[in-house]
Design a protein around this motif. Structure first.
Motif, PDB file in Angstrom:
ATOM      1  N   GLY A  31      -5.515   8.379   2.876  1.00 41.65           N
ATOM      2  CA  GLY A  31      -5.607   7.017   3.385  1.00 41.65           C
ATOM      3  C   GLY A  31      -4.664   6.086   2.656  1.00 41.65           C
ATOM      4  N   LEU A  32      -4.778   4.816   2.976  1.00 41.36           N
ATOM      5  CA  LEU A  32      -3.953   3.797   2.341  1.00 41.36           C
ATOM      6  C   LEU A  32      -4.539   3.431   0.987  1.00 41.36           C
ATOM      7  CD1 LEU A  32      -3.592   1.660   5.523  1.00 41.36           C
ATOM      8  CD2 LEU A  32      -1.646   2.537   4.259  1.00 41.36           C
ATOM      9  N   PHE A  34      -4.512  -4.497  13.150  1.00 39.25           N
ATOM     10  CA  PHE A  34      -5.843  -5.059  12.998  1.00 39.25           C
ATOM     11  C   PHE A  34      -6.623  -4.989  14.310  1.00 39.25           C
ATOM     12  CE2 PHE A  34      -9.201  -7.739  11.699  1.00 39.25           C
ATOM     13  CZ  PHE A  34      -9.445  -8.640  12.717  1.00 39.25           C
ATOM     14  N   PHE A  93       3.587   0.814   2.847  1.00 37.18           N
ATOM     15  CA  PHE A  93       3.366  -0.232   3.846  1.00 37.18           C
ATOM     16  C   PHE A  93       3.170  -1.566   3.154  1.00 37.18           C
ATOM     17  CE2 PHE A  93       2.950   2.206   7.685  1.00 37.18           C
ATOM     18  CZ  PHE A  93       2.514   3.442   7.273  1.00 37.18           C
ATOM     19  N   TYR A 135       0.855  -1.184   0.000  1.00 36.59           N
ATOM     20  CA  TYR A 135       0.000   0.000   0.000  1.00 36.59           C
ATOM     21  C   TYR A 135       0.893   1.237   0.000  1.00 36.59           C
ATOM     22  CZ  TYR A 135      -3.282  -3.421   1.946  1.00 36.59           C
ATOM     23  OH  TYR A 135      -4.045  -4.543   2.171  1.00 36.59           O
ATOM     24  N   PHE A 194      -9.293   0.816   1.322  1.00 36.24           N
ATOM     25  CA  PHE A 194      -9.276   1.460   2.627  1.00 36.24           C
ATOM     26  C   PHE A 194      -9.981   2.810   2.553  1.00 36.24           C
ATOM     27  CE2 PHE A 194      -6.355  -0.710   5.656  1.00 36.24           C
ATOM     28  CZ  PHE A 194      -6.034  -1.785   4.870  1.00 36.24           C
ATOM     29  N   GLY A 195     -10.629   3.168   3.643  1.00 33.78           N
ATOM     30  CA  GLY A 195     -11.156   4.511   3.787  1.00 33.78           C
ATOM     31  C   GLY A 195     -10.021   5.480   4.097  1.00 33.78           C
ATOM     32  N   THR A 196     -10.357   6.748   4.168  1.00 29.95           N
ATOM     33  CA  THR A 196      -9.348   7.788   4.391  1.00 29.95           C
ATOM     34  C   THR A 196      -9.037   7.988   5.859  1.00 29.95           C
ATOM     35  OG1 THR A 196     -11.146   9.370   4.209  1.00 29.95           O
ATOM     36  CG2 THR A 196      -9.753   9.071   2.260  1.00 29.95           C
ATOM     37  N   ARG A 223       9.387   5.063   4.691  1.00 27.68           N
ATOM     38  CA  ARG A 223       9.096   6.425   4.265  1.00 27.68           C
ATOM     39  C   ARG A 223      10.106   6.855   3.218  1.00 27.68           C
ATOM     40  NH1 ARG A 223       6.912   4.923   8.424  1.00 27.68           N
ATOM     41  NH2 ARG A 223       4.944   5.798   9.105  1.00 27.68           N
ATOM     42  N   LEU A 247     -12.959  -4.933   7.538  1.00 28.74           N
ATOM     43  CA  LEU A 247     -12.017  -4.900   8.654  1.00 28.74           C
ATOM     44  C   LEU A 247     -11.886  -3.478   9.173  1.00 28.74           C
ATOM     45  CD1 LEU A 247     -10.488  -6.452   5.922  1.00 28.74           C
ATOM     46  CD2 LEU A 247      -9.307  -7.473   7.859  1.00 28.74           C
ATOM     47  N   ALA A 270       3.511   7.233  12.588  1.00 28.54           N
ATOM     48  CA  ALA A 270       4.804   6.600  12.297  1.00 28.54           C
ATOM     49  C   ALA A 270       4.809   5.090  12.548  1.00 28.54           C
ATOM     50  CB  ALA A 270       5.936   7.265  13.094  1.00 28.54           C
ATOM     51  N   GLU A 271       3.630   4.484  12.616  1.00 31.22           N
ATOM     52  CA  GLU A 271       3.550   3.031  12.747  1.00 31.22           C
ATOM     53  C   GLU A 271       2.636   2.473  11.666  1.00 31.22           C
ATOM     54  OE1 GLU A 271       3.937   2.850  17.621  1.00 31.22           O
ATOM     55  OE2 GLU A 271       2.488   1.593  16.572  1.00 31.22           O
ATOM     56  N   GLY A 272       2.724   1.163  11.451  1.00 29.87           N
ATOM     57  CA  GLY A 272       1.798   0.528  10.538  1.00 29.87           C
ATOM     58  C   GLY A 272       0.451   0.299  11.211  1.00 29.87           C
ATOM     59  N   PRO A 273      -0.611   0.149  10.417  1.00 31.07           N
ATOM     60  CA  PRO A 273      -1.920  -0.144  10.993  1.00 31.07           C
ATOM     61  C   PRO A 273      -1.908  -1.461  11.762  1.00 31.07           C
ATOM     62  CG  PRO A 273      -2.108   0.500   8.685  1.00 31.07           C
ATOM     63  CD  PRO A 273      -0.650   0.281   8.958  1.00 31.07           C
ATOM     64  N   PHE A 332      -9.046   3.150  10.398  1.00 35.26           N
ATOM     65  CA  PHE A 332      -9.352   2.918   8.989  1.00 35.26           C
ATOM     66  C   PHE A 332     -10.306   1.739   8.865  1.00 35.26           C
ATOM     67  CE2 PHE A 332      -6.370   5.698   6.912  1.00 35.26           C
ATOM     68  CZ  PHE A 332      -5.293   5.804   7.779  1.00 35.26           C
ATOM     69  N   PHE A 373       0.523  -5.620   9.457  1.00 32.01           N
ATOM     70  CA  PHE A 373       1.297  -4.612   8.746  1.00 32.01           C
ATOM     71  C   PHE A 373       2.694  -4.458   9.308  1.00 32.01           C
ATOM     72  CE2 PHE A 373      -1.362  -2.214   5.759  1.00 32.01           C
ATOM     73  CZ  PHE A 373      -2.603  -2.776   6.003  1.00 32.01           C
ATOM     74  N   GLY A 374       3.616  -4.088   8.430  1.00 29.85           N
ATOM     75  CA  GLY A 374       4.917  -3.621   8.856  1.00 29.85           C
ATOM     76  C   GLY A 374       4.841  -2.160   9.252  1.00 29.85           C
ATOM     77  N   GLN A 375       5.954  -1.628   9.697  1.00 27.85           N
ATOM     78  CA  GLN A 375       5.986  -0.245  10.169  1.00 27.85           C
ATOM     79  C   GLN A 375       6.146   0.753   9.036  1.00 27.85           C
ATOM     80  OE1 GLN A 375       8.947  -0.670  13.511  1.00 27.85           O
ATOM     81  NE2 GLN A 375       7.217   0.163  14.638  1.00 27.85           N
ATOM     82  N   GLN A 393      -9.632  -6.258   2.250  1.00 31.02           N
ATOM     83  CA  GLN A 393      -8.194  -6.034   2.434  1.00 31.02           C
ATOM     84  C   GLN A 393      -7.585  -5.158   1.339  1.00 31.02           C
ATOM     85  OE1 GLN A 393      -6.639  -6.940   5.336  1.00 31.02           O
ATOM     86  NE2 GLN A 393      -5.051  -5.608   4.537  1.00 31.02           N
ATOM     87  N   PHE A 394      -8.376  -4.762   0.340  1.00 26.05           N
ATOM     88  CA  PHE A 394      -7.820  -3.995  -0.767  1.00 26.05           C
ATOM     89  C   PHE A 394      -8.176  -2.518  -0.692  1.00 26.05           C
ATOM     90  CE2 PHE A 394      -6.246  -7.696  -2.193  1.00 26.05           C
ATOM     91  CZ  PHE A 394      -6.932  -8.445  -3.138  1.00 26.05           C
ATOM     92  N   LYS A 436      -4.363   3.003  13.741  1.00 29.36           N
ATOM     93  CA  LYS A 436      -3.005   3.402  13.359  1.00 29.36           C
ATOM     94  C   LYS A 436      -2.530   4.556  14.224  1.00 29.36           C
ATOM     95  CE  LYS A 436      -0.150   4.685   9.403  1.00 29.36           C
ATOM     96  NZ  LYS A 436       0.561   5.743  10.127  1.00 29.36           N
ATOM     97  N   TYR A 489      -8.923  -1.158  11.215  1.00 25.05           N
ATOM     98  CA  TYR A 489      -7.554  -1.068  11.661  1.00 25.05           C
ATOM     99  C   TYR A 489      -7.372   0.225  12.441  1.00 25.05           C
ATOM    100  CZ  TYR A 489      -6.139  -4.815   8.438  1.00 25.05           C
ATOM    101  OH  TYR A 489      -5.989  -6.013   7.790  1.00 25.05           O
ATOM    102  N   PHE A 549      -4.289   0.713  -2.016  1.00 18.45           N
ATOM    103  CA  PHE A 549      -3.804  -0.599  -2.406  1.00 18.45           C
ATOM    104  C   PHE A 549      -2.982  -0.491  -3.686  1.00 18.45           C
ATOM    105  CE2 PHE A 549      -3.627  -4.984  -3.403  1.00 18.45           C
ATOM    106  CZ  PHE A 549      -4.008  -5.144  -4.728  1.00 18.45           C
TER     107      PHE A 549
END
Lengths: 113, 107
Positions: A42-43, B46, A91, A35, B97-99, A109, B34, B41-44, B89, A104-106, B94-95, B38, B36, A45
């Protein structure tokens, strides 16, 4: 049991260079998702891979971007000839099965200067 | 085109009260949803999920509701705690995502 590992955490590239982002999924996970998150968004895909196969790359820009998930080793997202607009957080996530929760990974950037 | 929308960019709630985060989607083919969480500076991370064959799933303080006819899902957090302050989020299959909605729980 290590989580999803992404490296590097921060990457600075000059315009025109190549960026290579790595993602090691959790042990036992064969599904990997990439992502991109632009500032204040947002994220989005990009691509979904299962070992050695690209399952869905509908979110991937048609040019300069490629992804792989070899039989051995991490998944790689490659961006060739980077431009300023590629600056974002990237990500990856992995899951054991499709349509289950992903971890997820961190993130990496990427800053293009 | 944004297939998943979270129309509230931010939400503030008093500690102990209920937080309700909303999410709307457009594609009736989505069958797995799903939430998530967040931190910067970290990943989401679950939180909770629901498949389209259910209309409610509960896990501790977190409950997700799915209204398929309205193409709407919501996340309820009760009671809200300061540690819940984060960006939330929703995701479809899984594909998509909202904002995100930034939740602040005020002590």
């Amino acid at each position: 049991n290590a989580g999803v590992m992404q490296n590097p955490r921060h990457l600075v590239r000059r315009r025109g260079q190549e960026a290579r982002l790595r993602c090691s999924p959790m042990k036992g996970h064969s599904h990997v998702y990439w992502y991109r998150q632009l500032p204040e968004e947002g994220l989005k895909f990009m691509v979904y891979l299962q070992k050695e196969n690209i399952i869905d790359e509908s979110g991937m820009p048609k040019e300069r971007f490629s992804a792989e998930f070899p039989k051995e080793g991490p998944s790689i997202l490659r961006i060739q000839q980077v431009v300023r607009g590629d600056s974002a957080a990237y990500f990856c996530a992995s899951s054991r099965q499709p349509n289950t929760e992903a971890f997820f990974g961190q993130g990496t950037r990427l800053t293009v200067v | 085109d944004q297939q998943v929308k979270q129309n509230s960019p931010s939400l503030s709630v008093q500690e102990g009260r209920i937080s309700i985060l909303n999410c709307d989607y457009t594609n009736s083919m989505f069958d797995y949803f799903l939430w998530y969480k967040k931190y910067p500076a970290e990943g989401p991370t679950f939180l909770i999920s629901i498949s389209s064959i259910k209309d409610k799933n509960e896990d501790g303080r977190f409950t997700v509701f799915l209204n398929k006819s309205a193409k709407h899902l919501s996340l309820h957090i009760v009671p809200s705690q300061p540690g819940d302050s984060a960006v939330y989020f929703c995701a479809c299959n899984q594909f998509y995502f909202g904002t995100g909605t930034s939740l602040t729980v005020i002590p």
